[in-house]
Design an enzyme around this catalytic site. Sequence first.
Site, PDB file in Angstrom:
ATOM      1  N   GLN A   1     -68.646 -28.953 -14.329  1.00 43.26           N
ATOM      2  CA  GLN A   1     -67.923 -30.141 -14.763  1.00 43.26           C
ATOM      3  C   GLN A   1     -67.483 -29.972 -16.214  1.00 43.26           C
ATOM      4  OE1 GLN A   1     -67.642 -33.237 -12.955  1.00 43.26           O
ATOM      5  NE2 GLN A   1     -68.934 -32.856 -11.175  1.00 43.26           N
TER       6      GLN A   1
ATOM      7  N   ILE B   1     -71.924 -18.569 -20.731  1.00 43.94           N
ATOM      8  CA  ILE B   1     -72.875 -19.565 -21.245  1.00 43.94           C
ATOM      9  C   ILE B   1     -72.404 -20.117 -22.588  1.00 43.94           C
ATOM     10  CG2 ILE B   1     -74.775 -18.394 -20.066  1.00 43.94           C
ATOM     11  CD1 ILE B   1     -74.797 -18.385 -23.839  1.00 43.94           C
ATOM     12  N   ALA B   2     -72.935 -21.285 -22.928  1.00 45.33           N
ATOM     13  CA  ALA B   2     -72.707 -21.875 -24.252  1.00 45.33           C
ATOM     14  C   ALA B   2     -74.035 -22.428 -24.743  1.00 45.33           C
ATOM     15  CB  ALA B   2     -71.655 -22.975 -24.181  1.00 45.33           C
TER      16      ALA B   2
ATOM     17  N   ILE C   1     -74.130 -23.416 -18.456  1.00 46.20           N
ATOM     18  CA  ILE C   1     -73.701 -22.212 -17.752  1.00 46.20           C
ATOM     19  C   ILE C   1     -72.577 -22.579 -16.793  1.00 46.20           C
ATOM     20  CG2 ILE C   1     -74.380 -20.367 -16.153  1.00 46.20           C
ATOM     21  CD1 ILE C   1     -77.238 -20.653 -17.203  1.00 46.20           C
ATOM     22  N   GLY C   2     -71.499 -21.817 -16.838  1.00 46.92           N
ATOM     23  CA  GLY C   2     -70.399 -22.007 -15.894  1.00 46.92           C
ATOM     24  C   GLY C   2     -69.693 -20.685 -15.668  1.00 46.92           C
TER      25      GLY C   2
ATOM     26  N   THR D   1     -67.367 -29.967 -20.270  1.00 49.92           N
ATOM     27  CA  THR D   1     -68.240 -29.707 -21.398  1.00 49.92           C
ATOM     28  C   THR D   1     -67.395 -29.612 -22.666  1.00 49.92           C
ATOM     29  OG1 THR D   1     -70.151 -28.439 -22.185  1.00 49.92           O
ATOM     30  CG2 THR D   1     -68.267 -27.172 -21.346  1.00 49.92           C
TER      31      THR D   1
ATOM     32  N   CYS E   1     -71.316 -32.142 -18.329  1.00 51.36           N
ATOM     33  CA  CYS E   1     -71.622 -31.533 -17.024  1.00 51.36           C
ATOM     34  C   CYS E   1     -71.677 -32.562 -15.906  1.00 51.36           C
ATOM     35  CB  CYS E   1     -72.924 -30.732 -17.101  1.00 51.36           C
ATOM     36  SG  CYS E   1     -72.893 -29.489 -18.410  1.00 51.36           S
TER      37      CYS E   1
END
EC number: 2.3.1.181
Length: 199
Positions: free
Chosen positions: A69, A147-148, A134-135, A71, A164
């Site tokens: 979703q 990742i962030a 994580i996406g 971010t 998210c």
Amino acid sequence: MIIHNLGIKDYTEIWEQMKEFTATRDSNSCDELWLLEHYPVYTQGQAGKPEHVLNPNSIKIVQSDRGGQVTYHGPGQLVAYVLMDIRRRNLGIRTLVVKLEEILISVLEHYRIPANIRSGAPGVYVGEKKVASIGLRVKNGCTYHGIALNVNMDLSPFLGINPCGFAKMEMTQMSHFHPNIQLEDVSQHFVQYFLTQFK
């Protein structure tokens, strides 16, 4: 594994480069890890719903092709893009997500920050607050996005979204526990733990 430290970059520019890299790589291409920060931007994942963007103010919104979703990315957040041939490594996407969560937890534990995961909500948390997202996207057996990790940033833009897709999801960052923490140091530790998982 080739590591690139890219500094601070525009999201759309890097996204286009990731897509091009993934589309043109072949079975002999080395996997790569891109480490960077982004200028302020909201990104919607493929499952993103417009109602989760509450008050974007002047921050750009980009409809991305990653999983998940909405971010926020901004300076002071470590972004690591994982350009990996998971088919060659015999890795499933869920296994990769679990390994990335383990790497993030190891980085946080190195700084004595107690981290955990939550069932049904990918990412890493400190208590009930989210510290890392994580996406990923898989195309032809190869991943991009990644990742962030919130290191030392302005968290207020997260108030303009349901992070998210979770209403009232609270965010945190490493500097809440270590005020003088440096993103460059965290990045080095991330690479160290990443390379113990993925040669």
